[in-house]
Design a protein around this motif. Structure first.
Motif, PDB file in Angstrom:
ATOM      1  N   LEU A  59       0.795  -1.347  -0.008  1.00  0.00           N
ATOM      2  CA  LEU A  59      -0.136  -0.108   0.010  1.00  0.00           C
ATOM      3  C   LEU A  59       0.707   1.274  -0.021  1.00  0.00           C
ATOM      4  CD1 LEU A  59      -2.711  -1.123   2.583  1.00  0.00           C
ATOM      5  CD2 LEU A  59      -2.922  -1.170   0.212  1.00  0.00           C
ATOM      6  N   VAL A  62      -0.160   4.258  -2.296  1.00  0.00           N
ATOM      7  CA  VAL A  62      -1.620   4.496  -2.171  1.00  0.00           C
ATOM      8  C   VAL A  62      -2.005   5.178  -0.935  1.00  0.00           C
ATOM      9  CG1 VAL A  62      -3.991   3.439  -2.119  1.00  0.00           C
ATOM     10  CG2 VAL A  62      -2.235   2.284  -3.277  1.00  0.00           C
ATOM     11  N   ILE A  63      -1.118   5.108  -0.047  1.00  0.00           N
ATOM     12  CA  ILE A  63      -1.142   5.693   1.388  1.00  0.00           C
ATOM     13  C   ILE A  63      -0.429   7.007   1.147  1.00  0.00           C
ATOM     14  CG2 ILE A  63      -1.132   5.680   3.699  1.00  0.00           C
ATOM     15  CD1 ILE A  63      -1.261   2.716   3.648  1.00  0.00           C
ATOM     16  N   PRO A  64      -1.177   8.329   1.484  1.00  0.00           N
ATOM     17  CA  PRO A  64      -0.498   9.591   1.468  1.00  0.00           C
ATOM     18  C   PRO A  64       0.403   9.576   2.640  1.00  0.00           C
ATOM     19  CG  PRO A  64      -3.078   9.853   1.069  1.00  0.00           C
ATOM     20  CD  PRO A  64      -2.930   8.361   1.463  1.00  0.00           C
ATOM     21  N   ALA A  66       0.988  11.899   4.818  1.00  0.00           N
ATOM     22  CA  ALA A  66       0.458  12.552   5.768  1.00  0.00           C
ATOM     23  C   ALA A  66      -0.287  11.733   6.767  1.00  0.00           C
ATOM     24  CB  ALA A  66      -0.357  13.784   5.444  1.00  0.00           C
ATOM     25  N   VAL A  67      -0.939  10.700   6.302  1.00  0.00           N
ATOM     26  CA  VAL A  67      -1.688   9.782   7.217  1.00  0.00           C
ATOM     27  C   VAL A  67      -1.042   8.335   7.290  1.00  0.00           C
ATOM     28  CG1 VAL A  67      -3.840  10.873   6.889  1.00  0.00           C
ATOM     29  CG2 VAL A  67      -3.220   9.108   5.128  1.00  0.00           C
ATOM     30  N   PRO A  70      -1.010   6.716  11.066  1.00  0.00           N
ATOM     31  CA  PRO A  70      -2.449   6.165  11.416  1.00  0.00           C
ATOM     32  C   PRO A  70      -2.897   4.779  10.608  1.00  0.00           C
ATOM     33  CG  PRO A  70      -2.692   8.438  11.292  1.00  0.00           C
ATOM     34  CD  PRO A  70      -1.174   7.978  10.766  1.00  0.00           C
ATOM     35  N   CYS A  71      -2.388   4.794   9.352  1.00  0.00           N
ATOM     36  CA  CYS A  71      -2.723   3.706   8.591  1.00  0.00           C
ATOM     37  C   CYS A  71      -2.047   2.338   8.950  1.00  0.00           C
ATOM     38  CB  CYS A  71      -2.606   3.995   7.151  1.00  0.00           C
ATOM     39  SG  CYS A  71      -3.566   5.171   6.224  1.00  0.00           S
ATOM     40  N   VAL A  74      -3.621   1.011  11.985  1.00  0.00           N
ATOM     41  CA  VAL A  74      -4.679   0.392  11.734  1.00  0.00           C
ATOM     42  C   VAL A  74      -4.573  -1.082  11.269  1.00  0.00           C
ATOM     43  CG1 VAL A  74      -6.914   0.174  10.443  1.00  0.00           C
ATOM     44  CG2 VAL A  74      -6.209   2.527  11.524  1.00  0.00           C
ATOM     45  N   VAL A  75      -3.523  -1.258  10.429  1.00  0.00           N
ATOM     46  CA  VAL A  75      -3.257  -2.476   9.796  1.00  0.00           C
ATOM     47  C   VAL A  75      -2.556  -3.246  10.880  1.00  0.00           C
ATOM     48  CG1 VAL A  75      -1.579  -3.647   8.136  1.00  0.00           C
ATOM     49  CG2 VAL A  75      -2.803  -1.574   7.487  1.00  0.00           C
TER      50      VAL A  75
END
Lengths: 215, 356
Positions: A59, A62-64, A66-67, A70-71, A74-75
């Motif tokens: 990912l 795909v993941i910006p 800035a976040v 947090p992503c 979560v994963v």
């Protein structure tokens, strides 16, 4: 050197998360009183670390930026929750022995550290190898210290009674702290010894080459 | 910023990425839970196979539980003390099986014990053995859930469970002191002891129909005394009353267990702290015991009333300052004074009726 071999050796030895980087200290000190708990924690971390590295690497575009943290959290939290469910269903004894430290894998700095430092910058295959290697390095360290502490503190290994003699201090937090410190010292000393020998060998070769060129 | 600009902005991309990850995780975990859920029936089956290890047992009420109730307080003193209790019973089963040709009867109780680490709980399956309508012991304990206790391995590697099952006597109240203290996880052990105490009380009263009475009916100065705790008792011998008092906690100060003997005239003849609840750390139990002996032995209710005062603020009370106990652990001192006041003020009341 083949890049996969380098990644593997880094995770297992040269950048060993427990002995060289001193990461994941909280579960290490808590669980090495028993070899079974230590090995169980190590195997769980291999599973979570490998999968989180693979998913985060997949990912990463795909993941910006800035976040991304947090992503990642979560994963990792999802994988930890899944691992908890699997252990509670199929290995309830191990689930009980890991206690709250299973949940705390979410905030284990090895996993978040590898996600941020490696998986987010490398291919899926490299990230997977890194996850397995670091997980194995962590498992090796925990199991080794678990065996030492359990043997000295309870006279058993993986729950099997070996002798009646025991030094109860090694079954306590103070004992695990001492064993952890001594293991780090021995590991670093041995690695330094290899490094010194490698340098001496390299210098000797260089001198011989220079002499040959001079002759 | 127009709506179109928002959808093209980096903020929207971040939001969308985060929501997608959350949604995917949620869906994955929901599906996984469907396959991996450990049902109540499985938990019961695990407990049965652990406790009875292969014996051919009959569990009555597997689908329709025998009893579902809450034991808020083993003595049933909720209305008086507003105590939320130390154990909560959520399931109870009757179990019969043959052992060595003898028909055995157990009640298998799922009991949640309070008082664990960080306010946590430990839920246990407790097999309470019953013979001729009376509780005869604890067969085995199986922990169903550790809550968030971090030192479960300490309890598992200790002899806590063996101690509980092997040392049962009628009227025992388990608490992690003495032999039970060797777990290295006192708070988790407290929760387990509370679960066991709750289960025993539940079987005795709710299943076997024992009489629940309040032995401290009409007693005064009970605010800081844990009278709902079955370990808080008194015994009368002639003109001597011996109390075993469990105090409540008082902010930072944890519960004390104190044995106080009150003699003729309501005067304390012996004051011994058995479980030290001070978290202050300046004095140990023995040092503190030496001080309370000097200050409290030979004193009556009037003394304790004068030290505690009308408003309960002992720190500015000159009678308090005149005593030896100036440890700085005022809240602990207050609990010890209060226990002394409780024991002396209720001396006559105790002489009037023996505790059942």
């Amino acid at each position: 050197m083949n890049k996969y071999k380098k990644i593997t050796l880094d995770g297992l030895i040269f950048q060993n998360p427990t002995f060289m980087l001193v990461l994941g200290t909280c579960p290490t000190l808590a669980l090495i009183k028993s070899a079974t708990s230590a090995a169980g924690m190590g195997l769980t971390v291999i599973f979570i670390l490998t999968l989180s590295n693979i998913i985060i690497s997949a990912l990463r575009k795909v993941i910006p930026n800035a976040v991304r943290i947090p992503c990642y959290i979560v994963v990792i939290a999802t994988l930890v929750t899944f691992a908890r469910m699997v252990l509670e269903k199929f290995l309830p004894d191990l689930y009980e022995s890991l206690g709250a430290f299973l949940t705390l894998i979410v905030v284990n700095c090895i996993i978040l550290g590898r996600a941020e430092a490696f998986a987010s910058k490398h291919t899926v295959a490299e990230a997977a190898v890194d996850g397995i290697a670091n997980g194995l390095g962590f498992t090796f360290a925990l199991t080794l210290m678990g065996i030492i502490c359990e043997f000295l503190g309870k006279g058993s290994i993986f729950g099997l009674k070996i002798m009646n003699f025991k030094i109860e201090m090694f079954a306590s937090s103070a004992g695990t702290f001492l064993v952890y410190g001594l293991c780090i010292a021995v590991f670093v000393y041995v690695l330094d010894g290899f490094e010194r020998a490698r340098r001496v060998k390299a210098n000797k070769l260089a001198r011989e080459n220079l002499l040959k060129e001079g002759a | 910023m127009s709506v179109k600009d928002f959808f093209k902005s980096n903020s929207f991309k971040c939001l969308a990425a985060l929501l997608c990850v959350l949604l995917a995780s949620g869906i994955f975990l929901t599906i996984a839970y469907g396959f991996l859920e450990v049902t109540a029936g499985e938990r019961l089956q695990r407990a049965v196979s652990y406790i009875y290890s292969g014996a051919d047992v009959s569990v009555y009420g597997e689908n329709d539980v025998l009893i579902t109730a809450e034991v808020k307080d083993p003595k049933g003193l909720i209305s008086e003390t507003k105590k939320t209790g130390n154990a909560e019973i959520d399931q109870a089963y009757k179990v019969t099986f043959d052992e060595n040709g003898k028909k055995e009867l157990d009640y298998l109780i799922s009991s949640k014990g309070f008082g664990g680490w960080s306010g946590g709980t430990v839920t246990c399956w407790i097999a309470v053995t019953v013979e001729n309508g009376a509780v005869t012991g604890i067969r085995k304990i199986s922990v169903s859930s550790w809550g968030n206790q971090t030192l479960s391995s300490e309890v598992n590697s200790s002899s806590l469970f063996e101690n509980i099952t092997s040392k049962y006597t009628d009227g025992i109240y388990y608490e992690p002191v003495g032999d039970f203290l060797v777990t290295g996880a006192t708070m988790s052990a407290t929760a387990i002891c509370n679960a066991v105490n709750g289960a025993i009380a539940f079987v005795k009263t709710d299943i076997l129909g024992g009489v629940v009475s309040n032995p401290f009916e009409g007693f005064v100065f009970t605010e800081y005394i844990d009278i709902a705790n079955p370990a808080t008792i008194y015994q009368v011998d002639g003109e001597t009353v011996t109390y075993n008092i469990i105090t409540k906690s008082n902010k930072q100060a944890q519960s004390f267990t104190i044995e106080i003997t009150v003699g003729k005239g309501g005067v304390i003849s012996e004051y011994v702290i058995k479980k030290y609840g001070s978290t202050d750390g300046r004095l140990d139990k023995d040092e503190y015991n030496a001080l309370v002996r000097t200050d409290y032995e030979g004193k009556d209710a009037a003394y304790f009333k004068s030290v505690i005062g009308e408003n309960g603020d002992i720190s500015s009370n000159e009678n308090y300052e005149a005593g030896e106990i100036q440890t700085g652990a005022t809240r602990s001192n207050y609990l010890c004074l209060y226990a002394g006041l409780f024991a002396t003020a209720n001396y006559e009341k105790c002489l009037g009726g023996q505790m059942q």
